[in-house]
Design an enzyme around this catalytic site. Structure first.
Site, PDB file in Angstrom:
ATOM      1  N   ASN A 217      -4.553  18.038 -21.055  1.00 12.08           N
ATOM      2  CA  ASN A 217      -4.961  17.110 -22.105  1.00 12.08           C
ATOM      3  C   ASN A 217      -5.166  17.782 -23.456  1.00 12.08           C
ATOM      4  O   ASN A 217      -5.724  17.175 -24.361  1.00 12.08           O
ATOM      5  CB  ASN A 217      -6.244  16.392 -21.690  1.00 12.08           C
ATOM      6  CG  ASN A 217      -6.015  15.483 -20.505  1.00 12.08           C
ATOM      7  OD1 ASN A 217      -4.968  14.851 -20.396  1.00 12.08           O
ATOM      8  ND2 ASN A 217      -6.967  15.435 -19.603  1.00 12.08           N
TER       9      ASN A 217
ATOM     10  N   HIS B  17      -4.965  15.758 -26.516  1.00 12.76           N
ATOM     11  CA  HIS B  17      -4.843  14.363 -26.114  1.00 12.76           C
ATOM     12  C   HIS B  17      -6.032  13.495 -26.488  1.00 12.76           C
ATOM     13  O   HIS B  17      -5.882  12.277 -26.620  1.00 12.76           O
ATOM     14  CB  HIS B  17      -4.566  14.270 -24.610  1.00 12.76           C
ATOM     15  CG  HIS B  17      -3.132  14.513 -24.270  1.00 12.76           C
ATOM     16  ND1 HIS B  17      -2.482  15.685 -24.589  1.00 12.76           N
ATOM     17  CD2 HIS B  17      -2.197  13.731 -23.659  1.00 12.76           C
ATOM     18  CE1 HIS B  17      -1.225  15.616 -24.175  1.00 12.76           C
ATOM     19  NE2 HIS B  17      -1.026  14.445 -23.608  1.00 12.76           N
TER      20      HIS B  17
ATOM     21  N   ARG C 236       0.814  -1.229   0.000  1.00 13.55           N
ATOM     22  CA  ARG C 236       0.000   0.000   0.000  1.00 13.55           C
ATOM     23  C   ARG C 236       0.840   1.268   0.000  1.00 13.55           C
ATOM     24  O   ARG C 236       0.385   2.329   0.432  1.00 13.55           O
ATOM     25  CB  ARG C 236      -0.962   0.017   1.192  1.00 13.55           C
ATOM     26  CG  ARG C 236      -1.909  -1.176   1.228  1.00 13.55           C
ATOM     27  CD  ARG C 236      -3.064  -0.944   2.176  1.00 13.55           C
ATOM     28  NE  ARG C 236      -3.848  -2.169   2.331  1.00 13.55           N
ATOM     29  CZ  ARG C 236      -3.652  -3.071   3.287  1.00 13.55           C
ATOM     30  NH1 ARG C 236      -2.716  -2.883   4.178  1.00 13.55           N
ATOM     31  NH2 ARG C 236      -4.396  -4.137   3.344  1.00 13.55           N
TER      32      ARG C 236
ATOM     33  N   GLU D 111       5.151  17.892 -26.230  1.00  9.36           N
ATOM     34  CA  GLU D 111       4.520  18.231 -24.944  1.00  9.36           C
ATOM     35  C   GLU D 111       4.985  19.605 -24.466  1.00  9.36           C
ATOM     36  O   GLU D 111       4.270  20.296 -23.737  1.00  9.36           O
ATOM     37  CB  GLU D 111       4.825  17.172 -23.877  1.00  9.36           C
ATOM     38  CG  GLU D 111       4.228  15.799 -24.147  1.00  9.36           C
ATOM     39  CD  GLU D 111       2.742  15.655 -23.750  1.00  9.36           C
ATOM     40  OE1 GLU D 111       2.162  16.616 -23.203  1.00  9.36           O
ATOM     41  OE2 GLU D 111       2.181  14.580 -24.006  1.00  9.36           O
TER      42      GLU D 111
ATOM     43  N   LYS E 180       3.831  22.674 -15.275  1.00  8.36           N
ATOM     44  CA  LYS E 180       3.082  21.515 -14.778  1.00  8.36           C
ATOM     45  C   LYS E 180       2.926  21.577 -13.264  1.00  8.36           C
ATOM     46  O   LYS E 180       1.878  21.222 -12.723  1.00  8.36           O
ATOM     47  CB  LYS E 180       3.757  20.212 -15.203  1.00  8.36           C
ATOM     48  CG  LYS E 180       2.970  19.002 -14.725  1.00  8.36           C
ATOM     49  CD  LYS E 180       2.856  17.877 -15.694  1.00  8.36           C
ATOM     50  CE  LYS E 180       1.886  16.818 -15.181  1.00  8.36           C
ATOM     51  NZ  LYS E 180       1.954  15.580 -15.943  1.00  8.36           N
TER      52      LYS E 180
ATOM     53  N   LYS F 108       0.834  10.892 -11.487  1.00  8.17           N
ATOM     54  CA  LYS F 108       0.038   9.888 -12.199  1.00  8.17           C
ATOM     55  C   LYS F 108       0.894   8.647 -12.433  1.00  8.17           C
ATOM     56  O   LYS F 108       1.983   8.739 -13.013  1.00  8.17           O
ATOM     57  CB  LYS F 108      -0.462  10.440 -13.533  1.00  8.17           C
ATOM     58  CG  LYS F 108      -1.646  11.362 -13.385  1.00  8.17           C
ATOM     59  CD  LYS F 108      -2.311  11.614 -14.741  1.00  8.17           C
ATOM     60  CE  LYS F 108      -3.532  12.503 -14.600  1.00  8.17           C
ATOM     61  NZ  LYS F 108      -4.180  12.743 -15.906  1.00  8.17           N
TER      62      LYS F 108
ATOM     63  N   HIS G  17       3.926   8.771 -28.262  1.00 11.58           N
ATOM     64  CA  HIS G  17       2.869   9.593 -27.668  1.00 11.58           C
ATOM     65  C   HIS G  17       2.982  11.055 -28.111  1.00 11.58           C
ATOM     66  O   HIS G  17       1.997  11.676 -28.514  1.00 11.58           O
ATOM     67  CB  HIS G  17       2.938   9.482 -26.143  1.00 11.58           C
ATOM     68  CG  HIS G  17       1.908  10.312 -25.426  1.00 11.58           C
ATOM     69  ND1 HIS G  17       0.558  10.115 -25.594  1.00 11.58           N
ATOM     70  CD2 HIS G  17       2.037  11.359 -24.567  1.00 11.58           C
ATOM     71  CE1 HIS G  17      -0.101  10.998 -24.864  1.00 11.58           C
ATOM     72  NE2 HIS G  17       0.765  11.764 -24.222  1.00 11.58           N
TER      73      HIS G  17
ATOM     74  N   GLU H 193      -7.120  15.934 -10.562  1.00 10.18           N
ATOM     75  CA  GLU H 193      -7.892  16.175 -11.785  1.00 10.18           C
ATOM     76  C   GLU H 193      -9.379  16.206 -11.494  1.00 10.18           C
ATOM     77  O   GLU H 193     -10.175  15.577 -12.177  1.00 10.18           O
ATOM     78  CB  GLU H 193      -7.558  15.096 -12.834  1.00 10.18           C
ATOM     79  CG  GLU H 193      -7.880  15.542 -14.247  1.00 10.18           C
ATOM     80  CD  GLU H 193      -7.220  14.665 -15.310  1.00 10.18           C
ATOM     81  OE1 GLU H 193      -6.039  14.301 -15.143  1.00 10.18           O
ATOM     82  OE2 GLU H 193      -7.878  14.343 -16.295  1.00 10.18           O
TER      83      GLU H 193
ATOM     84  N   ARG I 175      -6.388  20.758 -14.312  1.00  6.67           N
ATOM     85  CA  ARG I 175      -5.469  19.708 -14.751  1.00  6.67           C
ATOM     86  C   ARG I 175      -5.885  19.143 -16.104  1.00  6.67           C
ATOM     87  O   ARG I 175      -5.050  18.646 -16.859  1.00  6.67           O
ATOM     88  CB  ARG I 175      -5.396  18.603 -13.686  1.00  6.67           C
ATOM     89  CG  ARG I 175      -4.296  17.612 -13.961  1.00  6.67           C
ATOM     90  CD  ARG I 175      -3.822  16.860 -12.727  1.00  6.67           C
ATOM     91  NE  ARG I 175      -2.739  15.962 -13.111  1.00  6.67           N
ATOM     92  CZ  ARG I 175      -1.911  15.377 -12.280  1.00  6.67           C
ATOM     93  NH1 ARG I 175      -2.024  15.586 -10.998  1.00  6.67           N
ATOM     94  NH2 ARG I 175      -0.948  14.585 -12.730  1.00  6.67           N
TER      95      ARG I 175
ATOM     96  N   HIS J 179      -5.027  10.184 -28.169  1.00  6.16           N
ATOM     97  CA  HIS J 179      -5.349   8.842 -27.676  1.00  6.16           C
ATOM     98  C   HIS J 179      -6.128   8.057 -28.719  1.00  6.16           C
ATOM     99  O   HIS J 179      -5.971   6.841 -28.829  1.00  6.16           O
ATOM    100  CB  HIS J 179      -6.115   8.926 -26.360  1.00  6.16           C
ATOM    101  CG  HIS J 179      -5.267   9.369 -25.206  1.00  6.16           C
ATOM    102  ND1 HIS J 179      -5.778   9.979 -24.080  1.00  6.16           N
ATOM    103  CD2 HIS J 179      -3.930   9.302 -25.008  1.00  6.16           C
ATOM    104  CE1 HIS J 179      -4.795  10.256 -23.236  1.00  6.16           C
ATOM    105  NE2 HIS J 179      -3.667   9.867 -23.788  1.00  6.16           N
TER     106      HIS J 179
END
Lengths: 357, 357
Positions: A242, A245, A117, A181, A223, A139, A262, A233, A238, A249
């Site tokens: 994207n 994106h 954990r 990016e 960032k 993330k 990417h 988010e 946030r 994606h």
């Protein structure tokens, strides 16, 4: 040898991002963030052979080698990492150092988040994309058959070490993909930085160290501000990260993981976002032309591949950023000013895709 | 129909634990905690056939059925849950309701924590053990070949619904095993509650509703206080909840998952903790006798099974609660007063095990 410290301030406390050349060998800077227990450096063979020596000499650690490539960012690789941590009998006082690009950072980060954990996590990103994006903000996750990053955790590192000297060994295609990016940060919130990028394409492509450090630090700062304001988010802020994106994606899902880098997909996605912004909120066509010109000079793609429009739209709808049945997009009102919109009628999205072949 | 609301207060905000009879059918109480997106009820066939009807009528939800039993608390089952959430195209605004015992709660909880890096989670525990322990405090996770709960997340629910009427359908052995964790709360911090338990064995074994509600509420309150003070088990406080657990995990590891119920192993572990406490910090032998007498009257085991001492010690050393090479134990100075100790020399632990066959 100078370096910059940029703090990511969160409710629970801040963590530092160190940027500079040669930092992997500077244990004096990052060892204070390693815990008292066992240490595992999770990486892959390529990164270790290029950058492992100076770094692993700084700290007594077990090396955990994961397979390389986006296609291995899955549960199987996660289980390899977890089993290695268990086999070395790491306790809750242990530390995971993720040394590598985004795939290593996301996978090792999720392993650190979930092993017992949660154990201490240090990110040492070695690609441009990971330094300016993936390693900042907590993330972590792996891909599932249903989609990219479908399973993971928000899990903040105790520190991030961006050693810009590692970027010199990147394959050129990967370095360039990372620049996409960086352009994104300019487009979503920093118009002067966009001009700076237009003025420094040659220095960036030549990987001139001062230019590289400037873009890494500017991106990390951008960032850090966004993550600090919206760690999980939940708000709209946030989500601005994207930009491009949803289209990206879609491309990546249809083409299959790994066919496009990417950043390459994000480059095309940003042009699409600009064109969509022309239709939706008065973005100036001349600025779309500037974006295309910058991406072209940076050797990035700026048009959709030969994918059926409906297939692409379907993949975009499956993207996890969408709530209910509406498509959510980040659009620009101008270079440096972005916001989110919801689209009920897909017509302008479809037009955008078809215009851009 | 009355119910009690007990809040678990955390840094990020409090969440309620509702205790009472018939609460699963009381959507008016818990529906305000369900989000706006899709809802998945994760459960197993046995629990659904017993308790699903009244509950699932309250909310439009997809039912996800997991295999039953501790031996299924693993990555394979986790992946089933994750794939079902993906197949129903749950978004980040979705809600997972974990309806069942500790295995369901831990597995569904980890699925909710990691699906898209976290969706809303409601616990609806249907076993005594889950109501008084597993569902409170945010521990989620699955087992790995290397140990129990080796992988997981601290992930707090938005609400917990303890419907004490569900306990009537529990197999008697499982109900009794849950009583062991209740005895634990008395031993670690509430001497008057220990006396109350001694005085109410008959009512508890008869599952007299007032007695059952009293022990559930008292236990939830005790756990809520500890979790609020030490959410991530960083201090010493939450560790006190492990009273008897080092021995218990040793028994469970050696016997194999599922051979012993967790509460049964904890019962033996608490007697061992008492005997060790006699040696280490002056716990009174007469109180050990009281503990044994209470456990015996509650039909719980109080002696070690026929396991080789070295095998057991080895399994205990592997338990995740230990840092470095020292064994950590929760000991009692008296009934209702516990603390942690580190043991370098295993002799008293070995003696304890050998005395208790």
């Amino acid at each position: 040898m100078t370096y910059t410290r940029i703090d990511v301030s969160l409710a629970k406390g801040a963590y530092p991002v160190f940027c500079g050349s040669g930092l992997l060998a500077r244990g004096d800077i990052w060892k204070p963030f390693v815990g008292t227990g066992q240490v595992a450096v999770i990486s892959n063979n390529r990164v270790l052979s290029l950058h492992g020596d100076g770094m692993t000499q700084q700290v007594k650690a077990k090396t955990v080698i994961l397979p390389d490539g986006e296609e291995h960012k899955n549960f199987k690789t996660l289980e390899i990492a977890l089993d290695e941590l268990a086999a070395m009998e790491m306790r809750r006082d242990g530390t995971v150092i993720a040394l590598g690009g985004g795939v290593i950072g996301d996978t090792a980060g999720f392993a650190a988040a979930s092993y017992m954990r949660g154990v201490r996590l240090l990110h040492m990103p070695t690609t441009l994309l990971a330094q300016v994006d993936a390693a900042i903000g907590g993330k972590t996750g792996v891909n599932r058959p249903h989609g990219k990053n479908m399973v993971g955790a928000f899990y903040q590192p105790v520190a991030v070490v961006c050693d810009t000297s590692t970027l010199a060994t990147l394959p050129s295609r990967e370095y360039v993909a990372g620049l996409a990016e960086i352009v994104k940060y300019a487009l979503l919130g920093d118009a002067p930085f966009f001009v700076w990028l237009e003025d420094n394409v040659v220095a960036l492509l030549a990987q001139e160290p001062t230019a590289v450090r400037h873009v890494v630090e500017t991106s990390v700062r951008a960032k850090a501000v966004i993550v600090a304001a919206d760690e999980h988010e939940i708000g709209d802020l946030r989500v601005l990260l994207n930009l491009g994106h949803t289209f990206a994606h879609g491309i990546e899902n249809v083409a299959g993981y790994g066919a496009w880098l990417h950043g390459e997909a994000v480059a095309v996605g940003m042009v699409a976002a600009a064109r969509l912004s022309e239709k939706m909120c008065g973005f100036v066509a001349a600025d779309t032309a500037r974006i295309i010109a910058l991406l072209r000079r940076l050797q990035l793609p700026y048009a959709f591949p030969n994918i059926d429009t409906d297939t692409l739209l379907c993949a975009m709808r499956a993207d996890k950023k969408h709530a209910a049945n509406k498509l959510h997009f980040v659009v620009m009102e101008a270079v440096g000013r972005a916001r989110t919109i919801e689209i009920d009628d897909e017509t302008p999205v479809r037009q955008t895709i078809e215009e851009m072949r």
